[in-house]
Design a protein around this motif. Structure first.
Motif, short mmCIF file in Angstrom:
data_model
loop_
_atom_site.label_atom_id
_atom_site.label_comp_id
_atom_site.label_asym_id
_atom_site.label_seq_id
_atom_site.Cartn_x
_atom_site.Cartn_y
_atom_site.Cartn_z
N ILE A 111 0.88 -1.17 0.00
CA ILE A 111 0.00 0.00 0.00
C ILE A 111 0.92 1.22 0.00
O ILE A 111 1.16 1.85 1.02
CB ILE A 111 -0.95 -0.02 1.21
N SER A 112 1.45 1.51 -1.18
CA SER A 112 2.58 2.42 -1.34
C SER A 112 2.20 3.81 -1.81
O SER A 112 3.01 4.73 -1.72
CB SER A 112 3.55 1.82 -2.37
N GLY A 113 1.01 3.94 -2.39
CA GLY A 113 0.68 5.18 -3.08
C GLY A 113 1.27 5.23 -4.48
O GLY A 113 1.06 6.19 -5.21
N ARG A 114 2.01 4.19 -4.88
CA ARG A 114 2.61 4.11 -6.20
C ARG A 114 1.96 2.94 -6.95
O ARG A 114 2.37 1.79 -6.80
CB ARG A 114 4.13 3.89 -6.10
N PRO A 115 0.94 3.23 -7.74
CA PRO A 115 0.21 2.14 -8.40
C PRO A 115 1.04 1.44 -9.46
O PRO A 115 1.70 2.08 -10.28
CB PRO A 115 -1.01 2.83 -9.01
N PHE A 116 0.99 0.12 -9.41
CA PHE A 116 1.71 -0.69 -10.40
C PHE A 116 1.12 -2.10 -10.37
O PHE A 116 0.68 -2.57 -9.32
CB PHE A 116 3.21 -0.75 -10.08
N LEU A 117 1.12 -2.76 -11.50
CA LEU A 117 0.70 -4.16 -11.57
C LEU A 117 1.70 -4.96 -12.37
O LEU A 117 2.08 -4.56 -13.48
CB LEU A 117 -0.68 -4.30 -12.23
N ILE A 149 -1.92 1.00 -5.01
CA ILE A 149 -1.07 -0.05 -4.48
C ILE A 149 -0.18 -0.63 -5.58
O ILE A 149 -0.50 -0.60 -6.77
CB ILE A 149 -1.87 -1.20 -3.83
N THR A 150 0.97 -1.13 -5.15
CA THR A 150 1.83 -1.93 -6.02
C THR A 150 1.40 -3.38 -5.84
O THR A 150 1.35 -3.87 -4.71
CB THR A 150 3.31 -1.77 -5.62
N LEU A 151 1.09 -4.06 -6.94
CA LEU A 151 0.51 -5.40 -6.87
C LEU A 151 1.23 -6.34 -7.83
O LEU A 151 1.34 -6.06 -9.02
CB LEU A 151 -0.98 -5.32 -7.23
N HIS A 152 1.73 -7.44 -7.28
CA HIS A 152 2.38 -8.48 -8.08
C HIS A 152 1.57 -9.77 -7.92
O HIS A 152 1.29 -10.19 -6.79
CB HIS A 152 3.81 -8.73 -7.62
N VAL A 153 1.21 -10.37 -9.04
CA VAL A 153 0.38 -11.58 -9.04
C VAL A 153 0.97 -12.58 -10.02
O VAL A 153 1.25 -12.24 -11.18
CB VAL A 153 -1.08 -11.26 -9.46
N LYS A 154 1.16 -13.80 -9.55
CA LYS A 154 1.68 -14.85 -10.44
C LYS A 154 1.01 -16.17 -10.11
O LYS A 154 0.93 -16.57 -8.94
CB LYS A 154 3.19 -14.97 -10.29
N VAL A 155 0.55 -16.86 -11.15
CA VAL A 155 0.13 -18.25 -11.01
C VAL A 155 1.37 -19.09 -11.30
O VAL A 155 1.88 -19.09 -12.41
CB VAL A 155 -1.02 -18.61 -11.96
N LEU A 156 1.86 -19.78 -10.27
CA LEU A 156 3.12 -20.52 -10.43
C LEU A 156 2.93 -21.79 -11.25
O LEU A 156 3.81 -22.14 -12.04
CB LEU A 156 3.70 -20.84 -9.05
#
Length: 196
Positions: A111-117, A149-156
């Motif tokens: 919850i950074s204030g720096r949006p990224f996906l 928010i900065t958000l990282h999502v991965k299906v391994l």
């Protein structure tokens, strides 16, 4: 800590959305997006994140689900940003691995204030019921950018598309739950910059 809630209404030529979010809820979802599988995913996210989420969307589903799912992501992100408030005392970060039968998904957020996906869903069936699996990324991007928010999502890995998408939404709920929690050892905003 006072209850962190927000209400958002969003109306465009393509969708009309009413949404209420409580970050300090019990995991109750009352959700009607018009897309059954997506309702199921949002309910799972709310349940695993202990979020109370009420959502009604009247969208142009005669076209497809894109506008509804993206606009719900926008509205949810706006509600999250309002509800989190000044961010004082929160843990800020959340990371969760979630197994769903043969599938494993990873979600990490700030919850950074720096949006990224960053999103890597791997190969998916094109459709799960009436849900276009490409729209998982569109929802996540809209949510992340409007929530700040900065958000990282991965299906391994995994072979069943239903399981893979479900693991993503459950893991997202858990990561949100971790990040918004009050940390009694944190005084003020959890950043050396003094702001998020």
């Amino acid at each position: 800590m006072s209850m962190r809630t927000a209400s958002v209404e969003r109306k465009t030529a393509e969708t009309a959305i009413k949404l209420v979010l409580n970050l300090d809820g019990r995991g109750n979802g009352v959700i009607d997006s018009g897309i059954g599988f997506f309702d199921h995913m949002l309910n799972l996210m709310a349940s695993h994140g202990l979020l109370d989420l009420t959502l009604a969307c009247d969208g142009d589903l005669e076209v497809d689900g894109h506008h509804s799912i993206e606009d719900i992501g926008i509205a949810l992100g706006q509600a999250f940003k309002q509800a989190i408030g000044d961010k004082k005392g929160i843990r800020r970060y959340g990371t969760f691995y979630l197994p769903m039968d043969e599938a494993l998904a990873f979600v990490s957020l700030d919850i950074s204030g720096r949006p990224f996906l960053v999103y890597d869903g791997g190969e998916m069936a094109p459709m799960i019921g009436g849900y276009d699996t490409e729209l998982t990324e569109e929802f996540l991007r809209a949510f992340a950018f409007h929530a700040g928010i900065t958000l990282h999502v991965k299906v391994l890995y995994g072979t069943n598309s239903h399981h893979k998408v479900e693991a993503v939404f459950k893991a997202l709920g858990h990561a949100i739950r971790q990040a918004v929690e009050d940390d009694p050892r944190v005084e003020g905003i959890p950043s050396t910059k003094g702001m998020l």
